[in-house]
Scaffold this active site. Structure first.
Site, PDB file in Angstrom:
ATOM      1  N   ASP A  32       0.882   5.296  13.481  1.00  0.00           N
ATOM      2  CA  ASP A  32       1.262   3.991  12.951  1.00  0.00           C
ATOM      3  C   ASP A  32       0.294   2.952  13.502  1.00  0.00           C
ATOM      4  O   ASP A  32      -0.448   3.223  14.451  1.00  0.00           O
ATOM      5  CB  ASP A  32       2.704   3.650  13.355  1.00  0.00           C
ATOM      6  N   TYR A 140       5.049  -5.424  -5.254  1.00  0.00           N
ATOM      7  CA  TYR A 140       5.528  -4.184  -4.635  1.00  0.00           C
ATOM      8  C   TYR A 140       5.830  -3.141  -5.705  1.00  0.00           C
ATOM      9  O   TYR A 140       5.404  -1.990  -5.609  1.00  0.00           O
ATOM     10  CB  TYR A 140       6.779  -4.485  -3.813  1.00  0.00           C
TER      11      TYR A 140
END
Length: 248
Positions: A32, A140
């Site tokens: 991450d 999105y």
């Protein structure tokens, strides 16, 4: 030991997927932009900015050094959201969501191919918002249509390399990504847990029969499975009407 690499693996759905596969005895790579803070004897962690091709190369090579070179599953999980009318968003925020959700997923697939070839899975986190474009989360939603199309194309393109390519298309899950004012949240609520999504990730890369192995898009809840079926079968006018109601 089988292995899974997870982008965006430090929190939310990515962390839940990591925990599910750790519980099953897999070697898990949770990478991450901010390193994961949880620990396990079979967990490998590292940093990854999915927008950068060199980052992908380094992260996958780092994890593959622990697996003997082959990776069984790459979970293209990392993603962000921009909420609000498109015209009110800054060009910078729009570029960021496209860089993470579109470029990041594509670079991940590109870098993962060599490690998956010969018998692996590429799984990407799509969304029920790719069934019909959703106002209020327009950018999105559009990025998730891209993920859906990429999945379908690679599912065919990589078949010869024995790489199965699938995606998940859930409604909102109880993660920070759902902390927004999208109309679909007000209409449908947030009922899915990250753990439920992780269970479907497990099922998707461990198909139990020939029918399951032929699936490309996976729903999670009964609601998103129904919406997916309607989206594939219903006329466009009906799909628009249903989604106009959901988006309120």
């Amino acid at each position: 030991m089988q292995s899974i690499f997870i982008s965006g693996g430090a929190s939310g759905i990515g962390k839940a997927v990591a925990q599910r596969f750790l519980d099953e005895g897999w070697l898990v790579g949770a990478y991450d932009i901010i390193p994961a803070t949880f620990d396990h004897k079979n967990l490998v962690t590292g940093t990854l900015d999915v927008r950068d091709a060199d980052n992908w190369e380094r992260a996958l090579a780092d994890f593959a050094a622990h697996t003997g070179g082959h990776i069984d599953v790459v979970d293209n999980n990392a993603g962000i959201i921009v909420q609000g009318p498109l015209q009110d968003e800054s060009p910078e925020s729009l570029k960021r969501i496209i860089d993470v959700n579109v470029l990041g997923v594509t670079l991940g697939a590109h870098a993962a191919h060599r490690y998956l070839k010969g018998g692996g899975h590429l799984l990407s986190m799509c969304s029920a918002s790719a069934i019909y474009g959703q106002p209020g989360i327009t950018a999105y939603s559009a990025t998730k249509f891209y993920v859906k199309g990429l999945t379908e194309a690679l599912n065919l393109e990589w078949k010869k390399d024995r790489i199965r390519v699938v995606d998940l298309m859930p409604l909102w899950a109880k993660t920070p990504l759902a902390a927004n004012d999208a109309a679909s949240i007000r209409r449908l609520g947030v009922k899915i847990t990250a753990e439920q999504v992780a269970d479907v990730v497990w099922d998707a890369v461990n198909p139990s029969n020939f029918y399951e192995r032929g699936k490309v898009h996976y729903g999670v809840s009964p609601e998103d499975k129904v919406l997916g079926a309607l989206g594939s079968l219903a006329p466009t006018r009906l799909g628009r009407l249903v989604n106009r109601f959901i988006a309120g």
